[in-house]
Design a protein around this motif. Structure first.
Motif, PDB file in Angstrom:
ATOM      1  N   ASP A 180       2.798  -3.870   7.481  1.00  0.00           N
ATOM      2  CA  ASP A 180       3.135  -5.293   7.529  1.00  0.00           C
ATOM      3  C   ASP A 180       2.361  -6.007   8.629  1.00  0.00           C
ATOM      4  O   ASP A 180       1.931  -7.154   8.452  1.00  0.00           O
ATOM      5  N   ASP A 206       8.850  -6.883  16.184  1.00  0.00           N
ATOM      6  CA  ASP A 206       9.307  -6.185  14.988  1.00  0.00           C
ATOM      7  C   ASP A 206      10.426  -5.226  15.387  1.00  0.00           C
ATOM      8  O   ASP A 206      10.206  -4.089  15.784  1.00  0.00           O
ATOM      9  N   LEU A 238       5.583  -3.789  18.026  1.00  0.00           N
ATOM     10  CA  LEU A 238       6.297  -2.872  17.151  1.00  0.00           C
ATOM     11  C   LEU A 238       7.178  -1.968  17.998  1.00  0.00           C
ATOM     12  O   LEU A 238       6.684  -1.190  18.822  1.00  0.00           O
ATOM     13  N   ILE A 291       2.026  -9.187  17.849  1.00  0.00           N
ATOM     14  CA  ILE A 291       3.199  -8.546  17.259  1.00  0.00           C
ATOM     15  C   ILE A 291       3.497  -7.268  18.039  1.00  0.00           C
ATOM     16  O   ILE A 291       2.587  -6.483  18.324  1.00  0.00           O
ATOM     17  N   TYR A 306      11.497 -10.256  14.155  1.00  0.00           N
ATOM     18  CA  TYR A 306      11.195 -10.028  12.742  1.00  0.00           C
ATOM     19  C   TYR A 306      12.477  -9.924  11.926  1.00  0.00           C
ATOM     20  O   TYR A 306      12.562 -10.425  10.797  1.00  0.00           O
ATOM     21  N   ARG A 332      12.906  -4.384  13.276  1.00  0.00           N
ATOM     22  CA  ARG A 332      13.555  -3.960  12.039  1.00  0.00           C
ATOM     23  C   ARG A 332      13.775  -2.447  12.032  1.00  0.00           C
ATOM     24  O   ARG A 332      13.010  -1.688  12.638  1.00  0.00           O
ATOM     25  N   LYS A 349       5.986  -0.682   9.219  1.00  0.00           N
ATOM     26  CA  LYS A 349       5.717  -1.679  10.258  1.00  0.00           C
ATOM     27  C   LYS A 349       4.211  -1.866  10.473  1.00  0.00           C
ATOM     28  O   LYS A 349       3.722  -2.989  10.641  1.00  0.00           O
TER      29      LYS A 349
END
Length: 577
Positions: A519, A507, A477, A475, A3, A509, A516
């Motif tokens: 998103d 992800d 996290l 995804i 991400y 970030r 998170k």
């Protein structure tokens, strides 16, 4: 895909320009950005979803025996003049001249181009059947582009064209495409209906639209509550009444109706229902004979203008305004009737079955009672001209009809010889006789499918993509970037899933967990794996299904197998629908 290294510019606020769900969510999720009215840039995740749709389309078109090519977007005007469409198509066709003053257009569709290609290469029946398709950007200069990718000016489309020796073989090609479309939209995870449709500006004798069912759909579909009949409201047939009205004809009576112009006002004043009144509507006509026409429908009905246009062979038509009605007929709107009219009059077949009805007297402040077609006036044509209503009888089984909303994502046509005859696309048959090829046309709005899928699959938190067309299937996290154990587990899962062919977004970030989570929901990725504090405390990670919110806790070693199974199950469920 990480991400932190991916261009996914999500937005917290909804842009003011967004007016439907898909437009709003695609902007917020960073899938598209507007360049100018009706023209969008597809950002990486938006393009990824479109490419998924393209892959499914290609696989099914190839499976059905079609062959892919790519035709120019710029088309010479002379080709369009051969079929007469350069003048007829209207302002949606973007016309321009090059430096040599040669006229061209940006292709909204490619019937002329493909017919020109095939007429130059095909000579014999032995070279047929032939089905050629492309996936390409189109341009239609919509007067009011709106709804994001739902009705833009530039869009991605698959268009295919079949060429056959006779009607029987053309029907085989049509059915192959019909079946291919059923598979395409099923594999895309959409709830849809195939409906009988009007052929519009493409032409031809028979067509079906494929409609994604959604409350925000622009199109109204008519479906039978008892059988499989379905049609676009413009095409939905209403059978003529088979029982002749035996009521005796009463004497014509002129009554004063001062200031009563509207249907409800006249009916209240005379103490009758709207089903006992016939209204006379005047339309201006472009094409056909170009003359205005008066249309008769029951007082509680509306004219279906596409049906009227087809009856008249018109290119376009428009309901006349009050002043125009007076200029054409000499009678004020509201008091107009069919008796004594000098313009052509056509009637809905429901009117033909009525007796002793009320019409305007052709004089201000007056109406006529006990009017009867045949005795008091004649019409040029009687046809199915009205808009369908709930609980009208089904033309196939007699059951009750209902209406639902839908979004057109595909349209298939039997073109016949509309283009091949005009452009001399001919072949020699077995007896050496020259015959025009029988054509079919088959379109799919590739970029529109993505928008339609969002209209059908979303909640208050964002998109809920079907697995088959999601830009990423999973995804992950990482909620502990500074925790070595959490980060190592997230990275290992990321590597394992990629090795198994799963499309996964990590992800990584440096953002708050809440951001998170938001998103991940907004993007619509089908499965979310959360690696956080519970890994250290309990040795588990959390897997959440975006569609239904189901949450599963597993040890990291079980995650890859679980997700592979769930992705496979999602695919099987779609195939069985």
């Amino acid at each position: 895909m990480r991400y932190s290294q991916t261009f996914v510019p999500t937005l917290k606020e909804t842009p003011a320009e967004a007016d439907v769900v898909s437009h709003r969510l695609m902007l917020r999720a960073g899938y598209i950005r507007k360049l100018t009215a009706g023209v969008y840039t597809y950002l990486p995740f938006g393009l990824a979803a479109i490419r998924k749709v393209e892959r499914i389309v290609r696989e099914e078109m190839n499976r059905a025996g079609a062959q892919e090519l790519l035709m120019p977007m710029v088309q010479p005007a002379d080709l369009w003049r051969e079929t007469g469409r350069y003048e007829k198509y209207g302002p949606e066709l973007l016309r321009f001249k090059d430096r040599h003053d040669r006229e061209s257009c940006l292709g909204p569709t490619h019937e002329e181009v493909i017919t020109d290609l095939v007429r130059g290469e095909v000579r014999s029946y032995r070279q047929l059947p032939l089905n050629l398709y492309q996936i390409q950007s189109k341009f239609r200069d919509e007067i009011r582009p709106r709804f994001g990718l739902m009705r833009g000016r530039e869009f991605i489309m698959k268009d295919a064209y079949s060429f056959d020796v006779d009607d029987e073989q053309a029907s085989v090609s049509y059915q192959k495409m019909y079946a291919a479309y059923q598979r395409i939209f099923t594999r895309c995870g959409l709830q849809f209906r195939a409906v009988e449709a009007d052929s519009g500006s493409i032409g031809g004798s028979f067509s079906h639209e494929f409609m994604v069912l959604a409350k925000t759909g622009e199109d109204t579909l008519v479906v039978c509550k008892s059988c499989d009949y379905a049609a676009n409201v413009e095409k939905a047939a209403i059978n003529a009444l088979s029982v002749e009205n035996q009521d005796p004809m009463l004497d014509l009576e002129k009554v004063e109706t001062p200031g009563k112009r509207k249907v409800t006002a006249v009916c209240d004043f005379l103490g009758i229902g709207a089903d006992k009144l016939v209204k006379t509507l005047v339309y201006k006509v472009t094409g056909g004979d170009g003359q205005p026409v008066a249309v008769l429908v029951r007082g509680d009905r509306e004219v279906q203008e596409v049906k009227l246009k087809n009856l008249l062979g018109a290119a376009d038509l428009e309901l006349a305004e009050d002043k125009e009605v007076f200029d054409i007929t000499g009678v004020p709107t509201g008091y107009l009737g069919p008796i004594g009219l000098t313009i052509k009059v056509v009637a809905d077949h429901e009117v033909a079955a009525m007796r002793n009805f009320v019409v305007g007297a052709g004089e201000k402040n007056y109406h006529l009672r006990h009017v009867n077609m045949g005795r008091d006036f004649e019409v040029a044509a009687i046809a199915d001209l009205r808009q369908i209503a709930d609980d009208d009888p089904c033309p196939h089984c007699g059951g009750k009809l209902g209406q639902i909303e839908g979004i057109e994502v595909g349209h298939i046509f039997k073109l016949g010889t509309v283009y091949s005859a005009a452009m001399r696309a001919v072949f020699q048959d077995q007896d050496g006789q020259e015959k025009p090829m029988i054509m079919g046309c088959y379109g799919i709005g590739v970029s529109r499918i993505v928008a339609a899928a969002i209209e059908q699959n979303h909640d208050e938190n964002g998109i809920i993509f079907p697995v088959a067309i999601a830009p990423s299937q999973v995804i992950i996290l990482n909620l502990g970037l500074k925790d070595a154990v959490i980060t190592e587990a997230a990275e290992l899962l990321y590597t394992q899933l990629q090795a198994q062919g799963v499309e996964v977004l990590l992800d990584d970030r440096d953002e708050r967990p809440g951001a998170k989570f938001k998103d991940a929901d907004l993007l619509g990725i089908p499965f979310r794996v959360t690696v956080g504090a519970r890994l250290g405390k309990e040795g588990v990670v959390e897997i959440r299904h975006r569609r239904d919110g189901l949450t599963v806790e597993l040890v990291p070693d079980q995650v890859a197998l679980y997700l592979l199974n769930q992705i496979a199950v999602a695919g099987s469920a779609v195939q069985e629908r």
